[in-house]
Design a protein around this motif. Structure first.
Motif, PDB file in Angstrom:
ATOM      1  N   LYS A  41       0.824  -1.210   0.000  1.00  0.00           N
ATOM      2  CA  LYS A  41       0.000   0.000   0.000  1.00  0.00           C
ATOM      3  C   LYS A  41       0.858   1.261   0.000  1.00  0.00           C
ATOM      4  N   SER A  42       2.081   1.157   0.494  1.00  0.00           N
ATOM      5  CA  SER A  42       2.982   2.310   0.498  1.00  0.00           C
ATOM      6  C   SER A  42       3.692   2.486  -0.839  1.00  0.00           C
ATOM      7  N   ASN A  43       3.991   1.367  -1.490  1.00  0.00           N
ATOM      8  CA  ASN A  43       4.814   1.425  -2.701  1.00  0.00           C
ATOM      9  C   ASN A  43       4.110   0.945  -3.965  1.00  0.00           C
ATOM     10  N   ASN A  44       3.043   0.163  -3.807  1.00  0.00           N
ATOM     11  CA  ASN A  44       2.286  -0.400  -4.938  1.00  0.00           C
ATOM     12  C   ASN A  44       3.189  -1.119  -5.930  1.00  0.00           C
ATOM     13  N   LEU A  45       4.121  -1.904  -5.405  1.00  0.00           N
ATOM     14  CA  LEU A  45       4.955  -2.728  -6.260  1.00  0.00           C
ATOM     15  C   LEU A  45       4.350  -4.130  -6.351  1.00  0.00           C
ATOM     16  N   ALA A  46       4.381  -4.713  -7.534  1.00  0.00           N
ATOM     17  CA  ALA A  46       3.744  -6.011  -7.762  1.00  0.00           C
ATOM     18  C   ALA A  46       4.293  -7.089  -6.830  1.00  0.00           C
ATOM     19  N   LYS A  47       5.597  -7.050  -6.553  1.00  0.00           N
ATOM     20  CA  LYS A  47       6.181  -8.129  -5.759  1.00  0.00           C
ATOM     21  C   LYS A  47       5.599  -8.171  -4.350  1.00  0.00           C
ATOM     22  N   TYR A  48       5.241  -7.019  -3.780  1.00  0.00           N
ATOM     23  CA  TYR A  48       4.670  -7.004  -2.435  1.00  0.00           C
ATOM     24  C   TYR A  48       3.260  -7.607  -2.449  1.00  0.00           C
ATOM     25  N   VAL A  50       2.180  -9.796  -4.553  1.00  0.00           N
ATOM     26  CA  VAL A  50       2.340 -11.241  -4.787  1.00  0.00           C
ATOM     27  C   VAL A  50       2.698 -11.960  -3.496  1.00  0.00           C
ATOM     28  N   ASN A  51       3.611 -11.392  -2.736  1.00  0.00           N
ATOM     29  CA  ASN A  51       4.004 -12.040  -1.488  1.00  0.00           C
ATOM     30  C   ASN A  51       2.844 -12.081  -0.501  1.00  0.00           C
ATOM     31  N   ALA A  52       2.065 -11.012  -0.449  1.00  0.00           N
ATOM     32  CA  ALA A  52       0.881 -11.010   0.417  1.00  0.00           C
ATOM     33  C   ALA A  52      -0.104 -12.088  -0.041  1.00  0.00           C
ATOM     34  N   ALA A  53      -0.220 -12.249  -1.358  1.00  0.00           N
ATOM     35  CA  ALA A  53      -1.127 -13.260  -1.900  1.00  0.00           C
ATOM     36  C   ALA A  53      -0.697 -14.670  -1.510  1.00  0.00           C
ATOM     37  N   TYR A  54       0.609 -14.926  -1.524  1.00  0.00           N
ATOM     38  CA  TYR A  54       1.075 -16.258  -1.138  1.00  0.00           C
ATOM     39  C   TYR A  54       0.836 -16.521   0.350  1.00  0.00           C
ATOM     40  N   CYS A  55       0.891 -15.492   1.159  1.00  0.00           N
ATOM     41  CA  CYS A  55       0.514 -15.656   2.566  1.00  0.00           C
ATOM     42  C   CYS A  55      -0.935 -16.136   2.651  1.00  0.00           C
ATOM     43  N   GLN A  70      -4.311 -10.322  -8.670  1.00  0.00           N
ATOM     44  CA  GLN A  70      -4.858  -9.429  -9.688  1.00  0.00           C
ATOM     45  C   GLN A  70      -4.406  -7.994  -9.468  1.00  0.00           C
ATOM     46  N   THR A  71      -4.304  -7.570  -8.204  1.00  0.00           N
ATOM     47  CA  THR A  71      -3.818  -6.223  -7.909  1.00  0.00           C
ATOM     48  C   THR A  71      -2.367  -6.082  -8.353  1.00  0.00           C
ATOM     49  N   ALA A  72      -1.589  -7.145  -8.162  1.00  0.00           N
ATOM     50  CA  ALA A  72      -0.198  -7.133  -8.626  1.00  0.00           C
ATOM     51  C   ALA A  72      -0.143  -6.931 -10.132  1.00  0.00           C
ATOM     52  N   LEU A  73      -1.043  -7.605 -10.857  1.00  0.00           N
ATOM     53  CA  LEU A  73      -1.059  -7.455 -12.312  1.00  0.00           C
ATOM     54  C   LEU A  73      -1.549  -6.078 -12.732  1.00  0.00           C
ATOM     55  N   SER A  74      -2.383  -5.457 -11.912  1.00  0.00           N
ATOM     56  CA  SER A  74      -2.798  -4.083 -12.198  1.00  0.00           C
ATOM     57  C   SER A  74      -1.609  -3.139 -12.079  1.00  0.00           C
ATOM     58  N   ALA A  75      -0.704  -3.468 -11.140  1.00  0.00           N
ATOM     59  CA  ALA A  75       0.496  -2.651 -10.977  1.00  0.00           C
ATOM     60  C   ALA A  75       1.525  -2.938 -12.062  1.00  0.00           C
ATOM     61  N   ASP A  76       1.573  -4.201 -12.520  1.00  0.00           N
ATOM     62  CA  ASP A  76       2.539  -4.590 -13.556  1.00  0.00           C
ATOM     63  C   ASP A  76       1.994  -5.827 -14.261  1.00  0.00           C
ATOM     64  N   SER A  77       1.383  -5.633 -15.410  1.00  0.00           N
ATOM     65  CA  SER A  77       0.737  -6.735 -16.125  1.00  0.00           C
ATOM     66  C   SER A  77       1.727  -7.764 -16.655  1.00  0.00           C
ATOM     67  N   GLN A  78       3.020  -7.407 -16.664  1.00  0.00           N
ATOM     68  CA  GLN A  78       4.047  -8.316 -17.164  1.00  0.00           C
ATOM     69  C   GLN A  78       4.810  -9.012 -16.035  1.00  0.00           C
ATOM     70  N   PHE A  79       4.286  -8.956 -14.819  1.00  0.00           N
ATOM     71  CA  PHE A  79       4.989  -9.546 -13.679  1.00  0.00           C
ATOM     72  C   PHE A  79       4.699 -11.044 -13.651  1.00  0.00           C
ATOM     73  N   ALA A  80       5.690 -11.824 -14.062  1.00  0.00           N
ATOM     74  CA  ALA A  80       5.491 -13.264 -14.255  1.00  0.00           C
ATOM     75  C   ALA A  80       5.065 -13.976 -12.972  1.00  0.00           C
ATOM     76  N   SER A  81       5.602 -13.558 -11.831  1.00  0.00           N
ATOM     77  CA  SER A  81       5.276 -14.234 -10.569  1.00  0.00           C
ATOM     78  C   SER A  81       3.798 -14.113 -10.220  1.00  0.00           C
ATOM     79  N   ALA A  82       3.164 -13.020 -10.641  1.00  0.00           N
ATOM     80  CA  ALA A  82       1.728 -12.854 -10.383  1.00  0.00           C
ATOM     81  C   ALA A  82       0.921 -13.842 -11.222  1.00  0.00           C
ATOM     82  N   TRP A  83       1.335 -14.050 -12.473  1.00  0.00           N
ATOM     83  CA  TRP A  83       0.659 -15.034 -13.321  1.00  0.00           C
ATOM     84  C   TRP A  83       0.863 -16.442 -12.768  1.00  0.00           C
ATOM     85  N   ALA A  84       2.091 -16.720 -12.315  1.00  0.00           N
ATOM     86  CA  ALA A  84       2.350 -18.037 -11.711  1.00  0.00           C
ATOM     87  C   ALA A  84       1.497 -18.225 -10.461  1.00  0.00           C
TER      88      ALA A  84
END
Length: 213
Positions: A41-48, A50-55, A70-84
């Motif tokens: 929420k502070s940085n809106n980076l896809a990796k954060y 994604v990590n919250a999603a895995y939790c 899906q929020t991760a993909l909204s931040a970066d639609s090309q973020f492979a880890s979100a698709w995985a």
């Protein structure tokens, strides 16, 4: 004195990220999720996200996990880890056709993702597409995720079915797989002079009853 917001300096953000990862690795998924969400929420980076999603996946909260992916993909639609991650969520729902689609997208963006390839292999197995699945599951022997997918990391040459004096067989999956495939060990002993099987201690009493064990 006016209230100040959270310190989002690069040093503090990195320290918070490391702390969240430590919580995750120690199995404290709820606490880790809280930290990852603060960072997201502070940085809106896809990796954060994604990590919250895995939790959430480990907490068995699939709707929340899928929303964060899906929020991760909204931040970066090309973020492979979100698709995985969406693939992992779909596989958890037993929707393996959708899982394969997501893994395909992840691997098109990042072909070296051996974890995604391995997981796609399991979904392909569930769909009965065994030839493709077998090729994918071989990914556990190479790539950056090898330590997680194949923790034995043996340097011995792999047996190719050729005549040998001695073959060492070790277990690498769960007890269900061991019990399912142990029946082939007596057949192996007829192909080589000596076969040695590394057995989990808890199954030794059962497996030593195999014929020709």
């Amino acid at each position: 004195m006016a209230a100040t917001g959270p310190d989002t300096s690069p040093v503090n953000t990195e320290a918070s990220f490391k702390h969240a990862n430590l919580l995750f690795e120690s199995g404290k998924f709820a606490a880790a999720k809280e930290q990852f969400l603060l960072l997201a929420k502070s940085n809106n980076l896809a990796k954060y996200w994604v990590n919250a999603a895995y939790c959430d996946l480990y907490l068995n909260d699939l709707p929340s996990a899928e929303a964060s992916f899906q929020t991760a993909l909204s931040a970066d639609s090309q973020f492979a880890s979100a698709w995985a991650g969406l693939g992992d969520a779909a596989a958890t729902r037993m929707n393996h056709a959708r899982a394969v689609e997501c893994y395909n997208t992840a691997l098109s963006l990042s072909p070296a993702m051996s974890q995604a390839r391995n997981n796609r292999g399991h979904s392909l197995c569930a769909l009965g597409r065994y030839r493709e699945a077998w090729a994918d599951l071989e990914a556990r022997f190479s790539g950056p995720d090898t330590g997680n997918l194949y923790p034995h990391a043996l340097t011995l040459p792999r047996w190719q079915g050729n005549p040998l004096d001695r073959v060492f067989v070790h277990w690498e999956q769960g007890f269900g797989d061991i019990l399912q495939y142990a029946r082939f060990l007596p057949h192996l002993k007829r192909k080589v002079k000596e076969a040695v099987f590394e057995c989990p201690a808890t199954l030794f009493g059962l497996l030593k009853r195999l014929p020709d064990a």
